[in-house]
Design an enzyme around this catalytic site. Structure first.
Site, PDB file in Angstrom:
ATOM      1  N   TYR A 142       7.356  14.338   9.306  1.00 28.09           N
ATOM      2  CA  TYR A 142       6.613  15.461   9.772  1.00 28.09           C
ATOM      3  C   TYR A 142       7.525  16.313  10.641  1.00 28.09           C
ATOM      4  CZ  TYR A 142       1.797  14.033   9.066  1.00 28.09           C
ATOM      5  OH  TYR A 142       0.572  13.784   8.431  1.00 28.09           O
ATOM      6  N   LYS A 189       7.578  -0.124   5.363  1.00 26.14           N
ATOM      7  CA  LYS A 189       8.054  -0.154   3.893  1.00 26.14           C
ATOM      8  C   LYS A 189       9.424  -0.751   3.837  1.00 26.14           C
ATOM      9  CE  LYS A 189       7.067   0.162  -0.352  1.00 26.14           C
ATOM     10  NZ  LYS A 189       6.102  -0.730  -1.125  1.00 26.14           N
ATOM     11  N   ASP A 221       1.780  -0.691   1.541  1.00 23.57           N
ATOM     12  CA  ASP A 221       0.804  -0.656   0.376  1.00 23.57           C
ATOM     13  C   ASP A 221      -0.303  -1.846   0.558  1.00 23.57           C
ATOM     14  OD1 ASP A 221       3.056  -2.360   0.100  1.00 23.57           O
ATOM     15  OD2 ASP A 221       3.382  -1.788  -1.974  1.00 23.57           O
ATOM     16  N   ASP A 245      -0.899   8.439   9.270  1.00 21.65           N
ATOM     17  CA  ASP A 245      -2.067   9.622   8.986  1.00 21.65           C
ATOM     18  C   ASP A 245      -2.862   9.246   7.805  1.00 21.65           C
ATOM     19  OD1 ASP A 245      -2.703  12.137   8.569  1.00 21.65           O
ATOM     20  OD2 ASP A 245      -1.500  12.472   7.007  1.00 21.65           O
ATOM     21  N   ASP A 249      -6.971   7.490   8.041  1.00 26.47           N
ATOM     22  CA  ASP A 249      -8.012   8.082   7.423  1.00 26.47           C
ATOM     23  C   ASP A 249      -8.861   7.091   6.523  1.00 26.47           C
ATOM     24  OD1 ASP A 249      -7.742  10.763   8.113  1.00 26.47           O
ATOM     25  OD2 ASP A 249      -7.917  11.422   6.099  1.00 26.47           O
TER      26      ASP A 249
HETATM   27  C1  IPM Z   1      -4.248  14.657  11.413  1.00 20.07           C
HETATM   28  C2  IPM Z   1      -3.926  15.396  10.458  1.00 20.07           C
HETATM   29  C3  IPM Z   1      -3.026  16.207  10.747  1.00 20.07           C
HETATM   30  C4  IPM Z   1      -2.006  15.356  10.348  1.00 20.07           C
HETATM   31  C5  IPM Z   1      -2.669  17.605   9.970  1.00 20.07           C
HETATM   32  C6  IPM Z   1      -3.932  18.636  10.096  1.00 20.07           C
HETATM   33  C7  IPM Z   1      -1.500  18.290  10.254  1.00 20.07           C
HETATM   34  O1  IPM Z   1      -4.304  15.238   9.312  1.00 20.07           O
HETATM   35  O2  IPM Z   1      -4.382  14.577  12.823  1.00 20.07           O
HETATM   36  O3  IPM Z   1      -4.227  13.237  11.025  1.00 20.07           O
HETATM   37  O4  IPM Z   1      -1.311  15.344   9.500  1.00 20.07           O
HETATM   38  O5  IPM Z   1      -1.325  14.898  11.174  1.00 20.07           O
HETATM   39 MN    MN Z   2      -4.807  13.127   9.027  1.00 17.66          MN
END
Ligand code: IPM
Ligand code: MN
Length: 352
Positions: A142, A189, A221, A245, A249
């Site tokens: 990032y 990884k 993975d 990240d 999710d």
């Molecule tokens: C998160 C989001 C952010 C990230 C985006 C919106 C930049 O997906 O907070 O997980 O990738 O960190």
């Molecule tokens: Mn995210």
């Protein structure tokens, strides 16, 4: 106690859900004899519209003065399909993380018995699953050097980590594991990436200092697979920015609704609390978004920023009751009547 909270509602449904969390914080303060003051700041698309900058200096100053930051969401569809736009709401989020030194993002995955049938996984896999993802937030790809060459036809992002960055996040992860079920999974990884090999090397150096913690190592993975195959395996999972990240999710859907998951970002200068869902622009202004993740983020704020565990517990109890009684927004209302965002906020605050 007295605390000064920076409120950064942001875009989309951010302002609506943050307003509900404020009602709940006020109710907790009244019940437990605390005093909260609030100072608002702009971030994201609304900040670009007002100042041209997604994280203006005035907002930074408000955050630096605060005891904690309560944040909604950023993002606006008008930027999403325009890769050439020079300034984007998400840059506000990244600038905020970097400037506030928010290096550790804690995302607890929690399940609620009454919502188990909402999960895409089989109930026996989900029932009793509960783990904490710790994502490094200010390093890696990032923030590493990025760019284009060959007249723009080649692009690169650098996944870079220093020892200091890795040590501080691993230290936190070992400490959280000590306070929980004493099981830490370091996700990397290392079979391919040099940065991962540094992570693993440092983790292996540190592990003997935490003999009470069982530490294991998993390639990312495989971790992505194990999270859905047997989520009960995990207690604390720690990983770098990009892997975190993606995995958080994935972990977020296990609970059945994104609208329930809170997060904390621990920083050098202050700490920040936010729902993990985004700005959900389709629902903005409609009073239908689920405020519980933001309300639970306020619970994390009491616990993590102020060390007030009873206060956090009171919020969690009221939220659990609202779910069990079915006093919830449309995303959770299984056949029952859906409540509005503000009605759920009022209900939880009144319950406290
Ligand atoms: C998160 C989001 C952010 C990230 C985006 C919106 C930049 O997906 O907070 O997980 O990738 O960190
Ligand atoms: Mn995210």
């Amino acid at each position: 106690m007295k605390f000064n909270i920076a409120l950064l509602p942001g875009d989309g449904i951010g302002p609506e859900v943050v307003a509900q969390a404020v009602k709940v914080v006020d109710a907790v303060c009244k019940k437990f004899g605390h005093e909260a003051t609030y100072e608002k700041g702009l971030v994201g698309a609304c900040a670009i519209d007002a100042t041209g900058d997604p994280f203006p200096d005035a907002t930074l100053q408000t955050c630096l003065k605060s005891d904690a930051v309560l944040f909604g969401a950023v993002g606006d569809p008008k930027y999403d399909n325009n890769p050439t736009s020079k300034v984007r709401p998400e840059q506000g989020l990244l600038a905020m993380r970097k400037k506030l030194g928010l290096y550790a993002n804690l995302r607890p995955m929690e399940t609620y018995k009454s919502l188990i049938d909402k999960s895409p996984l089989k109930p026996e896999l989900v029932d009793g699953a509960e783990f904490l993802c710790i994502r490094e937030l200010t390093g890696g790809m990032y923030f590493g050097e990025k760019g284009r060459k060959d007249n723009g036809n080649t692009a690169y992002d650098t996944n870079i980590y220093s020892r200091v960055e890795v040590e501080r996040i691993l230290k936190l992860a070992f400490e959280y594991a000590q306070r929980r079920r004493k099981h830490l999974t370091v996700v990397d990884k290392a079979n391919v990436l040099e940065s991962s090999r540094l992570w693993r090397e440092i983790a292996q150096e540190m592990a003997p200092k935490y003999p009470d913690v069982e530490t294991d190592y998993m390639f990312v993975d495989n971790a992505a697979m194990q999270i859905v195959r047997w989520p009960k395996f995990f207690d604390v999972l720690v990983t770098e920015n990009t892997f975190g990240d993606i995995l958080t999710d994935e972990a977020s859907v296990i609970a059945g609704s994104m609208g329930l998951l809170a997060s904390a970002s621990i920083g050098e200068h202050t700490s920040l609390f936010e729902p993990i869902h985004g700005s959900y622009p389709q629902a903005a202004g409609k009073n239908i978004a689920n405020p519980l993740a933001t309300i639970l983020s306020a619970a994390m704020m009491f616990e993590y920023a102020f060390g007030l565990m009873e206060e956090g517990k009171a919020i969690r109890k009221a939220v659990t009751e609202s779910i069990e009684k079915g006093f919830v927004t449309e995303d959770l209302a299984a056949g029952g009547q859906a409540q509005t965002t503000s009605a759920v906020g009022d209900w939880v605050a009144a319950r406290i």
